[in-house]
Design a protein around this motif. Structure first.
Motif, PDB file in Angstrom:
ATOM      1  N   GLU A 162       0.825  -1.198   0.000  1.00 60.63           N
ATOM      2  CA  GLU A 162       0.000   0.000   0.000  1.00 60.63           C
ATOM      3  C   GLU A 162       0.863   1.253   0.000  1.00 60.63           C
ATOM      4  OE1 GLU A 162      -2.963  -0.089   3.032  1.00 60.63           O
ATOM      5  OE2 GLU A 162      -3.176  -2.277   2.923  1.00 60.63           O
ATOM      6  N   ALA A 163       1.938   1.227   0.762  1.00 63.55           N
ATOM      7  CA  ALA A 163       2.829   2.384   0.800  1.00 63.55           C
ATOM      8  C   ALA A 163       3.438   2.635  -0.576  1.00 63.55           C
ATOM      9  CB  ALA A 163       3.923   2.177   1.834  1.00 63.55           C
ATOM     10  N   TYR A 164       3.779   1.569  -1.282  1.00 63.80           N
ATOM     11  CA  TYR A 164       4.390   1.737  -2.598  1.00 63.80           C
ATOM     12  C   TYR A 164       3.370   2.294  -3.596  1.00 63.80           C
ATOM     13  CZ  TYR A 164       6.913   0.745  -6.898  1.00 63.80           C
ATOM     14  OH  TYR A 164       7.522   0.881  -8.114  1.00 63.80           O
ATOM     15  N   VAL A 165       2.087   1.856  -3.478  1.00 62.10           N
ATOM     16  CA  VAL A 165       1.046   2.397  -4.366  1.00 62.10           C
ATOM     17  C   VAL A 165       0.889   3.903  -4.140  1.00 62.10           C
ATOM     18  CG1 VAL A 165      -1.423   2.345  -4.875  1.00 62.10           C
ATOM     19  CG2 VAL A 165      -0.159   0.206  -4.592  1.00 62.10           C
ATOM     20  N   CYS A 166       0.857   4.314  -2.873  1.00 62.55           N
ATOM     21  CA  CYS A 166       0.748   5.750  -2.573  1.00 62.55           C
ATOM     22  C   CYS A 166       1.963   6.510  -3.104  1.00 62.55           C
ATOM     23  CB  CYS A 166       0.605   5.967  -1.067  1.00 62.55           C
ATOM     24  SG  CYS A 166      -0.935   5.318  -0.385  1.00 62.55           S
ATOM     25  N   LEU A 167       3.123   5.937  -2.923  1.00 67.45           N
ATOM     26  CA  LEU A 167       4.339   6.591  -3.420  1.00 67.45           C
ATOM     27  C   LEU A 167       4.298   6.737  -4.934  1.00 67.45           C
ATOM     28  CD1 LEU A 167       7.204   7.709  -2.927  1.00 67.45           C
ATOM     29  CD2 LEU A 167       8.042   5.344  -3.131  1.00 67.45           C
ATOM     30  N   ARG A 168       3.835   5.701  -5.630  1.00 69.70           N
ATOM     31  CA  ARG A 168       3.763   5.785  -7.078  1.00 69.70           C
ATOM     32  C   ARG A 168       2.752   6.858  -7.527  1.00 69.70           C
ATOM     33  NH1 ARG A 168       5.948   6.182  -9.976  1.00 69.70           N
ATOM     34  NH2 ARG A 168       4.973   5.236 -11.802  1.00 69.70           N
ATOM     35  N   GLU A 169       1.626   6.971  -6.807  1.00 71.99           N
ATOM     36  CA  GLU A 169       0.657   8.020  -7.155  1.00 71.99           C
ATOM     37  C   GLU A 169       1.271   9.402  -6.983  1.00 71.99           C
ATOM     38  OE1 GLU A 169      -2.680   7.289  -4.719  1.00 71.99           O
ATOM     39  OE2 GLU A 169      -3.403   5.541  -5.869  1.00 71.99           O
ATOM     40  N   LEU A 170       1.998   9.603  -5.908  1.00 75.16           N
ATOM     41  CA  LEU A 170       2.642  10.893  -5.686  1.00 75.16           C
ATOM     42  C   LEU A 170       3.693  11.157  -6.770  1.00 75.16           C
ATOM     43  CD1 LEU A 170       3.085  10.783  -1.802  1.00 75.16           C
ATOM     44  CD2 LEU A 170       1.478  12.198  -3.108  1.00 75.16           C
ATOM     45  N   GLU A 171       4.470  10.159  -7.134  1.00 76.90           N
ATOM     46  CA  GLU A 171       5.476  10.350  -8.178  1.00 76.90           C
ATOM     47  C   GLU A 171       4.829  10.598  -9.538  1.00 76.90           C
ATOM     48  OE1 GLU A 171       9.136   7.642  -6.324  1.00 76.90           O
ATOM     49  OE2 GLU A 171       7.853   6.839  -7.895  1.00 76.90           O
ATOM     50  N   GLN A 172       3.685   9.969  -9.786  1.00 75.15           N
ATOM     51  CA  GLN A 172       2.992  10.221 -11.038  1.00 75.15           C
ATOM     52  C   GLN A 172       2.492  11.667 -11.101  1.00 75.15           C
ATOM     53  OE1 GLN A 172      -0.222   7.530 -11.731  1.00 75.15           O
ATOM     54  NE2 GLN A 172      -0.653   8.284 -13.798  1.00 75.15           N
ATOM     55  N   LEU A 173       1.956  12.162  -9.959  1.00 78.05           N
ATOM     56  CA  LEU A 173       1.549  13.558  -9.901  1.00 78.05           C
ATOM     57  C   LEU A 173       2.739  14.473 -10.129  1.00 78.05           C
ATOM     58  CD1 LEU A 173      -0.594  15.729  -9.355  1.00 78.05           C
ATOM     59  CD2 LEU A 173      -0.138  15.431  -6.901  1.00 78.05           C
ATOM     60  N   GLN A 174       3.892  14.097  -9.577  1.00 81.21           N
ATOM     61  CA  GLN A 174       5.096  14.904  -9.782  1.00 81.21           C
ATOM     62  C   GLN A 174       5.495  14.925 -11.259  1.00 81.21           C
ATOM     63  OE1 GLN A 174       8.544  13.420  -7.753  1.00 81.21           O
ATOM     64  NE2 GLN A 174       9.630  15.386  -7.833  1.00 81.21           N
ATOM     65  N   GLU A 175       5.354  13.793 -11.935  1.00 80.64           N
ATOM     66  CA  GLU A 175       5.664  13.747 -13.362  1.00 80.64           C
ATOM     67  C   GLU A 175       4.704  14.631 -14.166  1.00 80.64           C
ATOM     68  OE1 GLU A 175       5.789   9.795 -14.813  1.00 80.64           O
ATOM     69  OE2 GLU A 175       7.249   9.090 -13.351  1.00 80.64           O
ATOM     70  N   GLU A 176       3.397  14.603 -13.775  1.00 83.26           N
ATOM     71  CA  GLU A 176       2.414  15.417 -14.503  1.00 83.26           C
ATOM     72  C   GLU A 176       2.695  16.908 -14.373  1.00 83.26           C
ATOM     73  OE1 GLU A 176      -1.376  14.282 -13.111  1.00 83.26           O
ATOM     74  OE2 GLU A 176      -1.286  12.219 -13.863  1.00 83.26           O
ATOM     75  N   THR A 177       3.253  17.313 -13.257  1.00 86.60           N
ATOM     76  CA  THR A 177       3.564  18.739 -13.077  1.00 86.60           C
ATOM     77  C   THR A 177       4.949  19.097 -13.594  1.00 86.60           C
ATOM     78  OG1 THR A 177       4.420  18.293 -10.845  1.00 86.60           O
ATOM     79  CG2 THR A 177       2.085  18.865 -11.067  1.00 86.60           C
ATOM     80  N   TRP A 178       5.824  18.112 -13.663  1.00 87.66           N
ATOM     81  CA  TRP A 178       7.225  18.408 -14.021  1.00 87.66           C
ATOM     82  C   TRP A 178       7.349  18.825 -15.483  1.00 87.66           C
ATOM     83  CZ3 TRP A 178      10.883  16.118 -17.318  1.00 87.66           C
ATOM     84  CH2 TRP A 178      12.200  16.514 -17.106  1.00 87.66           C
ATOM     85  N   ALA A 179       6.684  18.102 -16.396  1.00 82.61           N
ATOM     86  CA  ALA A 179       6.809  18.428 -17.819  1.00 82.61           C
ATOM     87  C   ALA A 179       6.176  19.776 -18.162  1.00 82.61           C
ATOM     88  CB  ALA A 179       6.220  17.302 -18.661  1.00 82.61           C
ATOM     89  N   PRO A 180       4.918  20.047 -17.723  1.00 81.12           N
ATOM     90  CA  PRO A 180       4.349  21.360 -18.067  1.00 81.12           C
ATOM     91  C   PRO A 180       5.087  22.535 -17.448  1.00 81.12           C
ATOM     92  CG  PRO A 180       2.609  19.830 -17.473  1.00 81.12           C
ATOM     93  CD  PRO A 180       3.888  19.184 -17.104  1.00 81.12           C
ATOM     94  N   LEU A 181       5.665  22.298 -16.291  1.00 85.58           N
ATOM     95  CA  LEU A 181       6.373  23.387 -15.620  1.00 85.58           C
ATOM     96  C   LEU A 181       7.812  23.526 -16.120  1.00 85.58           C
ATOM     97  CD1 LEU A 181       5.120  23.029 -11.931  1.00 85.58           C
ATOM     98  CD2 LEU A 181       4.280  24.554 -13.717  1.00 85.58           C
ATOM     99  N   GLY A 182       8.166  22.746 -17.127  1.00 90.12           N
ATOM    100  CA  GLY A 182       9.508  22.873 -17.699  1.00 90.12           C
ATOM    101  C   GLY A 182      10.602  22.392 -16.774  1.00 90.12           C
ATOM    102  N   GLY A 183      10.339  21.330 -16.011  1.00 87.88           N
ATOM    103  CA  GLY A 183      11.344  20.802 -15.094  1.00 87.88           C
ATOM    104  C   GLY A 183      11.424  21.539 -13.788  1.00 87.88           C
ATOM    105  N   LEU A 184      10.453  22.385 -13.487  1.00 85.50           N
ATOM    106  CA  LEU A 184      10.440  23.127 -12.237  1.00 85.50           C
ATOM    107  C   LEU A 184      10.008  22.214 -11.105  1.00 85.50           C
ATOM    108  CD1 LEU A 184      10.731  25.858 -10.772  1.00 85.50           C
ATOM    109  CD2 LEU A 184       8.315  26.287 -11.312  1.00 85.50           C
TER     110      LEU A 184
END
Length: 800
Positions: free
Chosen positions: A222-244
């Protein structure tokens, strides 16, 4: 060219052209041709061909306008030296040709034909040269035209490029004016993405805290699933923000590391979890495997949880069994090895039955367990060998356990271990250098212990030699001591035990045992010498000196008969040779000490022999026999074959003392009657000694008393002239008899003249010298005689 005169060629040396004129020439008388010097230059100039190496275009073929148009202007330059040389060679060849052709006067009539022929040839060459040059000039003209066309195209292209460059410069300037607009568009897009993801971003801190709670509760999946969701959200924001990188995601790195550590911790106690909580072990392994297949667009360092999980499995297994430093008391290594003998197979069984089902097949858990335990044990043993020096018991236990128990059916060689364990690929626990070190360590310490044990046993035996009681006897009445059995048992047990380890160790210990046995025999011999010296000097009188010497002879016999038990199977028979030689030397030493004691009792009795009393009465020899019987009565307690050797040496000692007394010259027979009495006494004494030692158990075939019968024959001879034959017979029977011995015997007769003595002594050197047989026992060579008078010596004898 300067005018030249052609000399008349010598007969037989004319050129071939001159000797064989062309068929067109009229044959007839050949008048000599007289050429004037004024006509030769003109002729040469007319007939000289134009050199082919430097052709010249005729000016009459084309006009000057055409020349100017077709011929390019060449820059002035120096004349070629090759052209000048070619022209000289051509003129020389023409002169040589002309001189050969026009040597005869009649050939001058055809000068016009030659001239016209050369003119035609020259015109033909000029026409060919014109054609070639014309073709070349036309090609050059075409090329020049094409170059002009290409130059015009290049000029047009350059102008077009200049125009394009100007347009691009204008576009760059226009682009610079749009840069602020682009920045505003980008910010607008980022704000749009953030506005859309704002509800999810606000939930990130709570999700991070919840994930930490799951990790603490060991709910790893369960902890790994939550971590993956958070990392996926980070990926979704990373590309539009230009690596910010947003501050809200700063906690994801430590959160992932905490989860990785939880996976490592679970893998580190895989054996315990497989028994108590296999679901947690499965969850940890699944997290590591899933993360290994996951890819991300974030620029993050690889987590490599799969490798860390395998490493944690190995480190946890080694920590369980070999984590603490091995500090053992002397002699405690065997107990530790025995505990490993039980623990390691149980660990492998747990891995095969419980851990392997919780892991993917490519983990090869059984093989991993076997190799990890083996490498940990190997490293632990290396540290043990690098530490303090092991004792003999620990070194032996380690050698036996590593070479036999570890690879035996109870451990790595068990049939219950399947092929997946792959134990055949395991390195040896101990390197050859380690085995050599342990064997040398074991042998060195065992040698010290054996030497101490043997010395202690010898000291206990030596302490009993001065007791008031006689040596102990066995059930058969022979002197007996446990010393030989103790010595052989100590050595044999060490050799036999080492056979359980390796042949090399057994060979080492076997060599050590034989060496220590040799040292023990030398120490035993030295102790006997001290014992005898102290007894003879009176410093420590032994109440039972001779019986204890006889007892040691039994000890030597027991060792000689049983020393073969120290020889392992396959050992070379020559290994025992030094020990057997030491035993033989010890036997000779004991016999010599016994015979010295016998000699000390008999010497006073032989001082009165021979004498007048000896001639008339057997009392002197009766005393000798009585003393000998009393001395030898304890010989019955000595075992065969030592007792036979001892009796034979005792009998020879008595005979030697008898012969020594005869050679001293104490008695000289006064007449034939005394010679007959002396001969009879020798015969009676020989019979008495024979009966004496037969009664003691000595075989007649090895007795030395028959030498007295040979001396009796020498004394009983009536005719002194026959002494040479008798002496020669004595020499054949006893090759070690010397002139001194014969001379002393002749003195005992008392009736031998100087001439008869010399004749008898000369018979010793006459004829072939007898050779000593293998079974010959020295007699006369051990009997000293007084130095004889010079009158009784042969001129070539040793006393001359």
């Amino acid at each position: 060219m300067n005018p030249m005169c052609f000399p008349k060629p010598a007969p037989g040396s004319c050129p071939r052209a001159w000797q064989e004129p062309p068929s067109s020439f009229s044959e007839g008388p050949r008048p000599r041709l007289q050429l004037r010097e004024s006509t030769l230059p003109a002729l040469t100039q007319t007939l000289a061909p134009t050199p082919t190496s430097s052709p010249v275009l005729p000016g009459s073929a084309m006009d000057s306008a055409t020349k100017d148009e077709m011929q390019p202007s060449l820059p002035p330059g120096p004349e070629w030296p090759e052209q000048e040389r070619a022209e000289q060679l051509a003129r020389g060849a023409a002169l040589k040709w002309a001189s050969g052709i026009f040597y005869r006067p009649e050939q001058l009539a055809r000068l016009g034909q030659y001239h016209s022929r050369e003119v035609q040839r020259t015109c033909s060459l000029e026409a060919r040269i014109k054609s070639v040059v014309q073709s070349y000039l036309e090609g050059v003209k075409t090329g020049v035209w094409q170059l002009a066309q290409a130059f015009e195209a290049v000029q047009g292209t350059r102008e077009a490029l200049d125009q394009a460059h100007g347009l691009l410069q204008g576009m760059v300037e226009a682009t610079e004016t749009l840069k602020p607009l682009r920045e505003q568009v980008a910010q607008h897009r980022q704000l749009q993405v953030l506005s859309q993801l704002l509800p999810r971003l606000r939930a990130v801190p709570a999700a991070v805290a919840h994930t930490r709670t799951l990790i603490g509760a060991q709910r790893l999946l369960e902890a790994y699933v939550c971590l993956r969701e958070l990392e996926q959200l980070q990926e979704e924001t990373w590309a539009p923000l230009g690596g910010l990188e947003l501050p809200v995601f700063e906690g994801l790195g430590p959160l992932a590391e905490a989860l990785g550590q939880a996976v490592e911790a679970a893998a580190g106690v895989a054996g315990r979890l497989a028994r108590e909580d296999p679901a947690l072990l499965v969850a940890a392994v699944r997290v590591a495997e899933v993360d290994a297949r996951h890819t991300t667009s974030l620029e993050l360092p690889p987590r490599d949880w799969q490798r860390r999980c395998l490493q944690a499995l190995q480190e946890g297994l080694e920590r369980t069994h070999f984590g603490t430093p091995l500090l053992l008391e002397p002699g405690a290594l065997a107990g530790w090895l025995e505990a490993l003998r039980v623990a390691l197979p149980a660990e492998l069984a747990t891995a095969e039955a419980l851990v392997a089902p919780c892991c993917p097949p490519h983990y090869k858990v059984v093989r991993l367990w076997a190799h990890t335990l083996h490498s940990g044990l190997r490293r632990c043993l290396q540290q043990l060998l690098e530490g303090p020096k092991l004792g003999a018991a620990d070194a032996f236990a380690l050698l036996h356990w590593t070479l036999h128990v570890y690879l035996g059916p109870e451990m790595m060689g068990s049939l219950e271990l399947g092929p997946e364990a792959d134990v055949s690929q395991l390195e040896p626990l101990l390197t050859p250098e380690n085995i050599e070190q342990l064997e040398a360590m074991f042998v060195t310490q065992i040698q010290v212990n054996v030497a101490q044990w043997l010395q202690k046993a010898l000291d206990g035996e030596v302490a009993e030699w001065n007791r008031e009681q006689e040596p102990g006897t066995d059930s058969s009445g022979f002197y007996h001591s446990p010393l030989p059995a103790i010595v052989l048992q100590i050595l044999e047990e060490n050799i036999r035990v080492t056979s359980l380890v390796s042949e090399s160790l057994q060979r080492r210990v076997h060599g050590m045992a034989l060496s220590e046995l040799g040292t023990f025999l030398r120490s035993f011999s030295d102790a006997l010498i001290r014992f005898s010296r102290d007894h003879i000097r009176g410093e420590a009188m032994a109440p039972h000196y001779v019986p204890y010497l006889l007892a040691t002879l039994n000890y030597q016999s027991a060792l000689s008969s049983s020393v073969s038990v120290l020889q392992p199977d396959g050992a070379a028979s020559g290994d025992l040779a030094p020990v057997e030689a030491g035993l033989d030397e010890l036997q000779r030493r004991i016999c010599r000490l016994v015979l010295e004691a016998l000699l000390a009792e008999l010497q006073p009795l032989f001082e009165a022999l021979p004498s007048r009393r000896w001639l008339s009465s057997p009392e002197l020899l009766d005393d000798v026999c009585e003393r000998t019987v009393r001395f030898c009565q304890d010989f019955r307690r000595v075992r065969n074959p030592a007792v036979q050797l001892l009796l034979a040496e005792a009998e020879r000692t008595v005979v030697l003392q008898y012969l020594r007394a005869l050679m001293q010259g104490r008695l000289v027979c006064r007449g034939a009657d005394e010679r007959i009495q002396a001969a009879q006494r020798l015969q009676n004494d020989a019979a008495q000694l024979r009966e004496l030692f037969l009664g003691l158990g000595l075989e007649e075939s090895v007795q030395c008393a028959p030498v007295l019968l040979s001396l009796r024959d020498l004394l009983n001879l009536r005719d002194p002239m026959l002494l040479g034959l008798e002496v020669a017979g004595l020499r054949q029977k006893f090759p070690d008899v010397s002139e001194d011995h014969v001379s002393a015997l002749l003195d005992l007769r008392g009736d031998v003249s100087r001439e008869q003595r010399l004749a008898a002594l000369s018979s010793l050197q006459a004829g072939p010298q007898p050779s000593l047989s293998a079974g010959h026992r020295a007699l006369f060579s051990l009997v000293p005689v007084p130095t004889p008078a010079l009158s009784s010596c042969l001129p070539s004898g040793p006393c001359a």
